[in-house]
Design an enzyme around this catalytic site. Structure first.
Site, PDB file in Angstrom:
ATOM      1  N   GLY A   1      30.686   3.487 -25.207  1.00  0.00           N
ATOM      2  CA  GLY A   1      29.569   4.383 -25.537  1.00  0.00           C
ATOM      3  C   GLY A   1      28.376   3.632 -26.105  1.00  0.00           C
TER       4      GLY A   1
ATOM      5  N   HIS B   1      30.847  -2.417 -23.487  1.00  0.00           N
ATOM      6  CA  HIS B   1      30.372  -1.849 -24.757  1.00  0.00           C
ATOM      7  C   HIS B   1      30.844  -0.406 -24.959  1.00  0.00           C
ATOM      8  CE1 HIS B   1      27.549  -5.242 -24.669  1.00  0.00           C
ATOM      9  NE2 HIS B   1      27.147  -4.940 -25.885  1.00  0.00           N
TER      10      HIS B   1
ATOM     11  N   GLU C   1       0.863  -1.190   0.000  1.00  0.00           N
ATOM     12  CA  GLU C   1       0.000   0.000   0.000  1.00  0.00           C
ATOM     13  C   GLU C   1       0.898   1.240   0.000  1.00  0.00           C
ATOM     14  OE1 GLU C   1      -2.820  -0.263   3.206  1.00  0.00           O
ATOM     15  OE2 GLU C   1      -3.613  -2.177   2.441  1.00  0.00           O
TER      16      GLU C   1
ATOM     17  N   SER D   1       7.862  -1.860   2.841  1.00  0.00           N
ATOM     18  CA  SER D   1       8.702  -2.749   3.658  1.00  0.00           C
ATOM     19  C   SER D   1       7.966  -3.170   4.925  1.00  0.00           C
ATOM     20  CB  SER D   1       9.996  -2.032   4.041  1.00  0.00           C
ATOM     21  OG  SER D   1      10.812  -1.864   2.911  1.00  0.00           O
TER      22      SER D   1
ATOM     23  N   GLN E   1      29.875  -1.190 -19.584  1.00  0.00           N
ATOM     24  CA  GLN E   1      31.274  -0.715 -19.634  1.00  0.00           C
ATOM     25  C   GLN E   1      32.045  -1.413 -20.755  1.00  0.00           C
ATOM     26  OE1 GLN E   1      31.630   1.665 -17.459  1.00  0.00           O
ATOM     27  NE2 GLN E   1      33.725   2.220 -18.003  1.00  0.00           N
TER      28      GLN E   1
ATOM     29  N   SER F   1      16.824  -4.774  -0.445  1.00  0.00           N
ATOM     30  CA  SER F   1      18.056  -5.421   0.041  1.00  0.00           C
ATOM     31  C   SER F   1      18.166  -5.302   1.564  1.00  0.00           C
ATOM     32  CB  SER F   1      19.278  -4.806  -0.640  1.00  0.00           C
ATOM     33  OG  SER F   1      19.279  -5.169  -2.012  1.00  0.00           O
TER      34      SER F   1
ATOM     35  N   ARG G   1      34.160  -6.570 -31.432  1.00  0.00           N
ATOM     36  CA  ARG G   1      34.701  -5.209 -31.475  1.00  0.00           C
ATOM     37  C   ARG G   1      36.235  -5.237 -31.457  1.00  0.00           C
ATOM     38  NH1 ARG G   1      33.904   0.321 -32.270  1.00  0.00           N
ATOM     39  NH2 ARG G   1      35.317   1.438 -30.900  1.00  0.00           N
TER      40      ARG G   1
ATOM     41  N   GLU H   1       9.657  -7.373  -3.963  1.00  0.00           N
ATOM     42  CA  GLU H   1       9.690  -8.620  -3.169  1.00  0.00           C
ATOM     43  C   GLU H   1      10.622  -8.457  -1.957  1.00  0.00           C
ATOM     44  OE1 GLU H   1       7.651 -10.232  -5.332  1.00  0.00           O
ATOM     45  OE2 GLU H   1       7.469 -12.305  -4.664  1.00  0.00           O
TER      46      GLU H   1
HETATM   47  C1  LIG Z   1      10.420  -7.666   7.500  1.00  0.00           C
HETATM   48  C2  LIG Z   1       9.274  -8.635   7.691  1.00  0.00           C
HETATM   49  C3  LIG Z   1       9.751 -10.069   7.457  1.00  0.00           C
HETATM   50  C4  LIG Z   1       8.796  -8.497   9.141  1.00  0.00           C
HETATM   51  O1  LIG Z   1       7.804  -9.383   9.400  1.00  0.00           O
HETATM   52  P1  LIG Z   1       7.086  -9.395  10.833  1.00  0.00           P
HETATM   53  O2  LIG Z   1       8.097  -9.209  11.921  1.00  0.00           O
HETATM   54  O3  LIG Z   1       5.955  -8.438  10.802  1.00  0.00           O
HETATM   55  O4  LIG Z   1       6.462 -10.842  10.877  1.00  0.00           O
HETATM   56  P2  LIG Z   1       6.897 -12.119  11.692  1.00  0.00           P
HETATM   57  O5  LIG Z   1       6.663 -11.841  13.144  1.00  0.00           O
HETATM   58  O6  LIG Z   1       8.240 -12.563  11.287  1.00  0.00           O
HETATM   59  O7  LIG Z   1       5.834 -13.182  11.207  1.00  0.00           O
HETATM   60  C5  LIG Z   1       4.426 -12.942  11.404  1.00  0.00           C
HETATM   61  C6  LIG Z   1       3.688 -14.267  11.289  1.00  0.00           C
HETATM   62  O8  LIG Z   1       3.898 -14.797   9.964  1.00  0.00           O
HETATM   63  C7  LIG Z   1       4.523 -16.084  10.055  1.00  0.00           C
HETATM   64  N1  LIG Z   1       5.487 -16.217   8.966  1.00  0.00           N
HETATM   65  C8  LIG Z   1       6.586 -15.476   8.760  1.00  0.00           C
HETATM   66  N2  LIG Z   1       7.239 -15.889   7.663  1.00  0.00           N
HETATM   67  C9  LIG Z   1       6.510 -16.930   7.187  1.00  0.00           C
HETATM   68  C10 LIG Z   1       6.678 -17.817   6.096  1.00  0.00           C
HETATM   69  N3  LIG Z   1       7.709 -17.687   5.253  1.00  0.00           N
HETATM   70  N4  LIG Z   1       5.753 -18.767   5.896  1.00  0.00           N
HETATM   71  C11 LIG Z   1       4.681 -18.901   6.716  1.00  0.00           C
HETATM   72  N5  LIG Z   1       4.476 -18.090   7.785  1.00  0.00           N
HETATM   73  C12 LIG Z   1       5.393 -17.142   8.008  1.00  0.00           C
HETATM   74  C13 LIG Z   1       5.228 -16.100  11.397  1.00  0.00           C
HETATM   75  O9  LIG Z   1       5.427 -17.406  11.879  1.00  0.00           O
HETATM   76  C14 LIG Z   1       4.224 -15.334  12.251  1.00  0.00           C
HETATM   77  O10 LIG Z   1       3.137 -16.209  12.564  1.00  0.00           O
HETATM   78  P3  LIG Z   1       2.463 -16.205  14.036  1.00  0.00           P
HETATM   79  O11 LIG Z   1       1.833 -14.860  14.187  1.00  0.00           O
HETATM   80  O12 LIG Z   1       3.577 -16.424  15.003  1.00  0.00           O
HETATM   81  O13 LIG Z   1       1.463 -17.314  14.004  1.00  0.00           O
HETATM   82  C15 LIG Z   1       8.109  -8.317   6.752  1.00  0.00           C
HETATM   83  O14 LIG Z   1       7.493  -7.117   7.101  1.00  0.00           O
HETATM   84  C16 LIG Z   1       8.578  -8.250   5.316  1.00  0.00           C
HETATM   85  O15 LIG Z   1       8.844  -9.254   4.680  1.00  0.00           O
HETATM   86  N6  LIG Z   1       8.657  -7.016   4.762  1.00  0.00           N
HETATM   87  C17 LIG Z   1       8.970  -6.809   3.375  1.00  0.00           C
HETATM   88  C18 LIG Z   1       7.720  -6.800   2.573  1.00  0.00           C
HETATM   89  C19 LIG Z   1       7.990  -6.938   1.117  1.00  0.00           C
HETATM   90  O16 LIG Z   1       8.803  -7.737   0.696  1.00  0.00           O
HETATM   91  N7  LIG Z   1       7.259  -6.150   0.341  1.00  0.00           N
HETATM   92  C20 LIG Z   1       7.406  -6.139  -1.051  1.00  0.00           C
HETATM   93  C21 LIG Z   1       6.224  -6.794  -1.666  1.00  0.00           C
HETATM   94  S1  LIG Z   1       6.488  -6.994  -3.374  1.00  0.00           S
HETATM   95  C22 LIG Z   1       5.479  -5.853  -4.008  1.00  0.00           C
HETATM   96  O17 LIG Z   1       4.822  -5.139  -3.353  1.00  0.00           O
HETATM   97  C23 LIG Z   1       5.355  -5.830  -5.464  1.00  0.00           C
HETATM   98  C24 LIG Z   1       4.015  -6.333  -5.737  1.00  0.00           C
HETATM   99  S2  LIG Z   1       3.957  -7.422  -6.986  1.00  0.00           S
HETATM  100  O18 LIG Z   1       5.087  -7.450  -7.815  1.00  0.00           O
HETATM  101  O19 LIG Z   1       2.705  -7.326  -7.516  1.00  0.00           O
END
Ligand SMILES: CC(C)(COP(=O)(O)OP(=O)(O)OC[C@H]1O[C@@H](n2cnc3c(N)ncnc32)[C@H](O)[C@@H]1OP(=O)(O)O)[C@@H](O)C(=O)NCCC(=O)NCCSC(=O)CCS(=O)O
Length: 383
Positions: A343, A341, A130, A135, A339, A369, A271, A366
Site C-alpha cells: 500500500g 512497497h 503536430e 507516429s 508491489q 513501442s 520493512r 520519441e
Molecule cells: C515510422 C517512420 C520511421 C517511417 O518513416 P518513413 O517511411 O516515412 O521514412 P523513410 O522512408 O524510412 O526515410 C525517409 C528519408 O529519411 C532518411 N532517413 C531515415 N532514417 C534516417 C536516419 N536515421 N538518419 C538519416 N536519414 C534517415 C531515409 O534514408 C530517407 O531518405 P531519402 O528520401 O531516401 O533520401 C517514421 O515515420 C517515424 O519514425 N515515426 C515515428 C515518429 C516519432 O517518433 N514521433 C515522436 C516524436 S517525439 C515527440 O514528438 C515529442 C517531442 S519532444 O519531446 O519535444
C-alpha cells in the site's frame, strides 16, 4: 550503488557517470518530489547543472560545450533520470538541439547558436509533431513559404518539450508540394518572434518537470539563412534526430527503473513482516532479482547501441531495440517496485508511484513501442 556495474566502461566514462550522479543527486533529486507537485520550471537547477557542463553535453568544447561521446551522454542521462525523469527529458531535448546543430548546421549557425545553448542561456526545443502527425511523421501540415529573404511559417505543433520555455527552436515544415518525397525542410526559429505562440502547457500524468506545449506558428518569419541544410532535405535530419534520441530515451527509462529498483531494495531491507525484513522472504527477493536482471540487460544493450552510434555504424535498428526493450522493461520494474512497497507504494510518501507515472511516457514519446517494432521489422526483413 550495487545496482550499477562499471564493467567495460573507460575511466573517463566512469568519471563522467560519477560526476553526473553526484550533481543529479545533490542538485536535482532533492527538489524532484516538490516539482512533481508544483510543476515549477527548474530555473535554478538548470543553471547549476549548466555551470558544470551538463546542458551542453554534445556541443564541442570550442563552442562552450562538454564534447561528450554519445555513450558518455547516455550514461549521464541515466543518472539525471534516476533523480527526476522529467528533468532528464528537458535536458535531453535541450542537448539534442546542440547535437542537431553540430551535425547539420553551417559554421555560421553553430557560432551563432551553440554557445547560448551550451550555457543554457537559451533552452532548445524541436518542433516536429503536430496534432495530426505523431507516429505518421510525413503527415506534417505546417508549411514554410519563401517571401524574399525570409520564409513564413504557419501551422500547429503538438507535444513540444521545452516549447514554452525555449529561446531556440528547430521547426520542421513543408516547403514542397504534397506527395513529393523531398518536401520537408528544417529551420532555426526564434521563439521570441510574435509568430511563435504558446497555446497551452499540457496537464500530464507524470514528468511534471518537463513542460510539454502546444505551439501555434502564425506567420512566423525566419531569415532564409536559418534554413538548415538544403531545402527539401529536412525529413531525414528529423528521423536521424529521433533515432539518436531513442538511445537516450532508453537511458532515461533505465535511470527511472534503477531508481525504482533501489527504492524497492531499501524498503525491502527495512520493512519487517513475519518477524524479519521482507527482503528475507524468497518471493520478494526473487522479484528484486528479476528487476535487477532486466535493468542490467537493458543498460548493456543501450550502451551497445550508443557505441555503434559513436563508431558511425548504422544504428537505427539498435536504437529502436534499445528503446523498446528499456521502456517496456522500465514500466514493469516500476510497477514491481510499487508491489514490493504494498500500500505504501501507492501513496506519495514514497517515490515509487512518481517513478511509475514518470516512466509511462517512455513507451510513447520519441516513437511508440509499435513504431519501434515497425522499424526493427522493416530492417530485419530487408537484411
Ligand atoms: C515510422 C517512420 C520511421 C517511417 O518513416 P518513413 O517511411 O516515412 O521514412 P523513410 O522512408 O524510412 O526515410 C525517409 C528519408 O529519411 C532518411 N532517413 C531515415 N532514417 C534516417 C536516419 N536515421 N538518419 C538519416 N536519414 C534517415 C531515409 O534514408 C530517407 O531518405 P531519402 O528520401 O531516401 O533520401 C517514421 O515515420 C517515424 O519514425 N515515426 C515515428 C515518429 C516519432 O517518433 N514521433 C515522436 C516524436 S517525439 C515527440 O514528438 C515529442 C517531442 S519532444 O519531446 O519535444
Amino acid at each position: 550503488m550495487s545496482s550499477v556495474s562499471n564493467a567495460f566502461l573507460s575511466e573517463q566514462e566512469v568519471m563522467i557517470r560519477e560526476s553526473a550522479r553526484r550533481v543529479a543527486q545533490e542538485v536535482v533529486a532533492v527538489t524532484a518530489a516538490q516539482r512533481d507537485q508544483s510543476s515549477e520550471w527548474p530555473h535554478a537547477e538548470i543553471q547549476s547543472v549548466a555551470e558544470l557542463g551538463f546542458m551542453g553535453m554534445l556541443a564541442p568544447q570550442s563552442y562552450g560545450g562538454a564534447g561528450l561521446s554519445f555513450v558518455e551522454y547516455c550514461l549521464a542521462i541515466e543518472e539525471f533520470a534516476a533523480a527526476d525523469g522529467g528533468f532528464a527529458t528537458m535536458m535531453h531535448v535541450h542537448n539534442s538541439s546542440a547535437h542537431v546543430l553540430c551535425n547539420f548546421g553551417t559554421e555560421e549557425q553553430k557560432a551563432q547558436h551553440l554557445p547560448g545553448l551550451a550555457s543554457a542561456k537559451n533552452i532548445g526545443a524541436f518542433l516536429l509533431s503536430e496534432p495530426h502527425a505523431g507516429s505518421d511523421t510525413a503527415a506534417i501540415r505546417t508549411s514554410a513559404k519563401r517571401d524574399g529573404d525570409h520564409y513564413v511559417i504557419n501551422g500547429s505543433k503538438q507535444w513540444i518539450s521545452n516549447g514554452s520555455e525555449a529561446g531556440f527552436a528547430f521547426v520542421v515544415a513543408a516547403t514542397g508540394e504534397p506527395g513529393s518525397r523531398n518536401r520537408f525542410s528544417l529551420f532555426i526559429a526564434d521563439p521570441k518572434d510574435p509568430g511563435y505562440q504558446v497555446l497551452r502547457i499540457e496537464n500530464k500524468l507524470g514528468q511534471h518537470t518537463a513542460h510539454t506545449a502546444q505551439i501555434q506558428l502564425d506567420n512566423l518569419r525566419v531569415p532564409a539563412g536559418n534554413l538548415v541544410g538544403e531545402e527539401g532535405r529536412g525529413y531525414g535530419k528529423a528521423l536521424s534526430l529521433l533515432s539518436d534520441g531513442r538511445i537516450a530515451i532508453a537511458a532515461l527509462a533505465i535511470g527511472v527503473a534503477r531508481a525504482a529498483l533501489e527504492a524497492a531494495i531499501r524498503y525491502a531491507k527495512d520493512r519487517e513482516a513475519y518477524g524479519k525484513p521482507i527482503s528475507a522472504l524468497q518471493a520478494v527477493s526473487f522479484d528484486l532479482a528479476d528487476m535487477a536482471m532486466q535493468v542490467e540487460v537493458a543498460r548493456q544493450y543501450m550502451i551497445y547501441a550508443a557505441r555503434r552510434r559513436d563508431a558511425g555504424l548504422p544504428s537505427d535498428k539498435e536504437a529502436s531495440i534499445a528503446k523498446l526493450y528499456a521502456s517496456e522493461m522500465a514500466e514493469k520494474v516500476c510497477s514491481a517496485a510499487i508491489q514490493v512497497h504494498g500500500g505504501y507504494g501507492y501513496v506519495s510518501d514514497f517515490p515509487v508511484e512518481r517513478y511509475y507515472r514518470d516512466v509511462r511516457v517512455t513507451k510513447i514519446y520519441e516513437g511508440t513501442s509499435h513504431i519501434q517494432k515497425l522499424i526493427i521489422a522493416r530492417q530485419i526483413l530487408a537484411e
